[in-house]
Design a protein around this motif. Structure first.
Motif, PDB file in Angstrom:
ATOM      1  N   LYS A 139       0.826  -1.205   0.000  1.00 15.62           N
ATOM      2  CA  LYS A 139       0.000   0.000   0.000  1.00 15.62           C
ATOM      3  C   LYS A 139       0.859   1.253   0.000  1.00 15.62           C
ATOM      4  CE  LYS A 139      -3.719   2.188   2.635  1.00 15.62           C
ATOM      5  NZ  LYS A 139      -4.616   2.082   3.802  1.00 15.62           N
ATOM      6  N   ASN A 140       1.934   1.248   0.780  1.00 17.94           N
ATOM      7  CA  ASN A 140       2.825   2.411   0.837  1.00 17.94           C
ATOM      8  C   ASN A 140       3.517   2.644  -0.499  1.00 17.94           C
ATOM      9  OD1 ASN A 140       2.166   2.960   3.472  1.00 17.94           O
ATOM     10  ND2 ASN A 140       3.897   1.789   4.329  1.00 17.94           N
ATOM     11  N   GLU A 141       3.916   1.507  -1.132  1.00 18.42           N
ATOM     12  CA  GLU A 141       4.593   1.628  -2.429  1.00 18.42           C
ATOM     13  C   GLU A 141       3.638   2.193  -3.480  1.00 18.42           C
ATOM     14  OE1 GLU A 141       7.874  -1.976  -2.178  1.00 18.42           O
ATOM     15  OE2 GLU A 141       5.831  -2.395  -2.908  1.00 18.42           O
ATOM     16  N   ARG A 142       2.381   1.742  -3.441  1.00 21.79           N
ATOM     17  CA  ARG A 142       1.412   2.289  -4.399  1.00 21.79           C
ATOM     18  C   ARG A 142       1.179   3.772  -4.153  1.00 21.79           C
ATOM     19  NH1 ARG A 142      -1.272  -2.519  -3.081  1.00 21.79           N
ATOM     20  NH2 ARG A 142      -2.861  -1.367  -1.905  1.00 21.79           N
ATOM     21  N   ARG A 143       1.133   4.164  -2.878  1.00 25.12           N
ATOM     22  CA  ARG A 143       0.927   5.576  -2.559  1.00 25.12           C
ATOM     23  C   ARG A 143       2.104   6.417  -3.036  1.00 25.12           C
ATOM     24  NH1 ARG A 143       0.210   5.058   2.527  1.00 25.12           N
ATOM     25  NH2 ARG A 143       2.357   5.562   3.123  1.00 25.12           N
ATOM     26  N   ASP A 144       3.331   5.917  -2.820  1.00 27.51           N
ATOM     27  CA  ASP A 144       4.518   6.653  -3.246  1.00 27.51           C
ATOM     28  C   ASP A 144       4.576   6.774  -4.770  1.00 27.51           C
ATOM     29  OD1 ASP A 144       5.254   6.934  -0.634  1.00 27.51           O
ATOM     30  OD2 ASP A 144       6.696   5.248  -0.649  1.00 27.51           O
TER      31      ASP A 144
END
Length: 323
Positions: free
Chosen positions: A11-16
């Protein structure tokens, strides 16, 4: 769980990744906006420079430093006498006010204020040139011609009226005895209103056809617009409607003589022994009668053919001043 392409982003990677993509889009938009601003600024700069150039040309042509007038026209007009030769005068000094020379005694003194672009002036010339030329050749009259420029707006921005008056001034200055011939040729070859008029080269061509002396100096004065400031000044004096040694000293005098409450200065303005001619420009008998009523003692003889006939349309009243 895994996918065929590898591990699923967190999820964090998609947000970044979304943030990075948005950042790149903002940068691209900023670059586009910067390019547009630069292009707009360059375009505005080009337009401004073009406007400045146009204004500069207008200023150079319209706000010229005062210069001396042409020789032989110290009172704004050139006097043609017997033999179609011209009286000599010094040039009017820059900024000086002209003084009308005295009318000759024992002769009819004819004065004409003319715009070479004026079709009504052309009609007057066509109708009366032969008669006036006969009076001149026989020594019964003098003719004083005042070139003015009130119809520039009628010639597609070419300043034809001013350029033609400037050319006439050049001939008066350098070859005064050929002025009458040049004047006749300009009316015989008068351009139609709404055109750009004769070019400077064509004006030079008619000067040559008139057999002027000092053609080189006349050509330079025509091309360099040497007498433009004098044409402007003399035309302003004409528009002022105060004609020395005549019965017209204001627009009110013109209105009274023409019986037209809205009349003003226009071309041609023709005076015979100081009296304003209000008759038809297309009726030769009316003008002859007006001349004969002037009181000058001479015996009229049959008219000779003019040296050049004018080509212009008939009109019942003078061309109004164009400002």
């Amino acid at each position: 769980m895994s996918t065929a392409g590898g591990p699923r982003p967190s999820k964090n990677e998609r947000r970044d990744a979304a943030r990075e993509k948005a950042r790149e889009q903002r940068l691209r938009q900023q670059r586009r906006e910067r390019r547009n601003r630069i292009g707009l600024q360059v375009g505005i700069g080009v337009v401004v420079l073009a406007i400045v150039a146009i204004v500069a040309v207008v200023l150079v042509n319209s706000i010229r430093p005062p210069g001396p007038g042409p020789k032989n026209m110290a009172d704004d007009g050139i006097v043609i006498t017997k033999g179609l030769t011209a009286e000599r005068t010094d040039a009017l000094a820059a900024g000086a006010k002209p003084t009308q020379r005295p009318a000759p005694s024992g002769k009819v003194a004819i004065r004409t204020y003319e715009d070479f672009g004026c079709p009504i002036c052309g009609q007057f010339e066509k109708t009366n040139a032969a008669y006036i030329q006969t009076l001149l050749q026989q020594g019964n009259a003098t003719l004083q011609i005042y070139p003015v420029a009130i119809l520039d707006n009628n010639f597609a921005g070419s300043q034809y009226s001013t350029r033609a008056a400037n050319a006439a001034a050049a001939v008066a200055n350098y070859s005064p005895d050929r002025f009458y011939a040049f004047h006749s040729l300009l009316f015989a070859n008068q351009p139609a209103e709404g055109t750009t008029g004769l070019t400077d080269d064509q004006l030079i061509g008619y000067a040559k056809q008139a057999k002027v002396t000092n053609l080189s100096a006349i050509s330079d004065a025509i091309k360099n617009h040497r007498f433009f400031s004098w044409v402007d000044a003399s035309t302003k004096r004409f528009v002022g409607a105060d004609f020395p040694d005549t019965n017209v000293h204001s627009a009110a005098d013109i209105q009274k003589l023409l019986n037209q409450p809205t009349a003003g200065v226009g071309t041609p303005m023709v005076f015979v022994d100081g009296k304003y001619y209000t008759g038809s420009v297309a009726n030769a008998d009316q003008f002859k009668s007006f001349v004969l009523s002037s009181g000058a003692a001479f015996t009229p003889t049959p008219s000779a053919s003019p040296s050049a006939s004018a080509s212009a349309s008939s009109s019942p009243s003078p061309s109004p001043t164009k400002k």
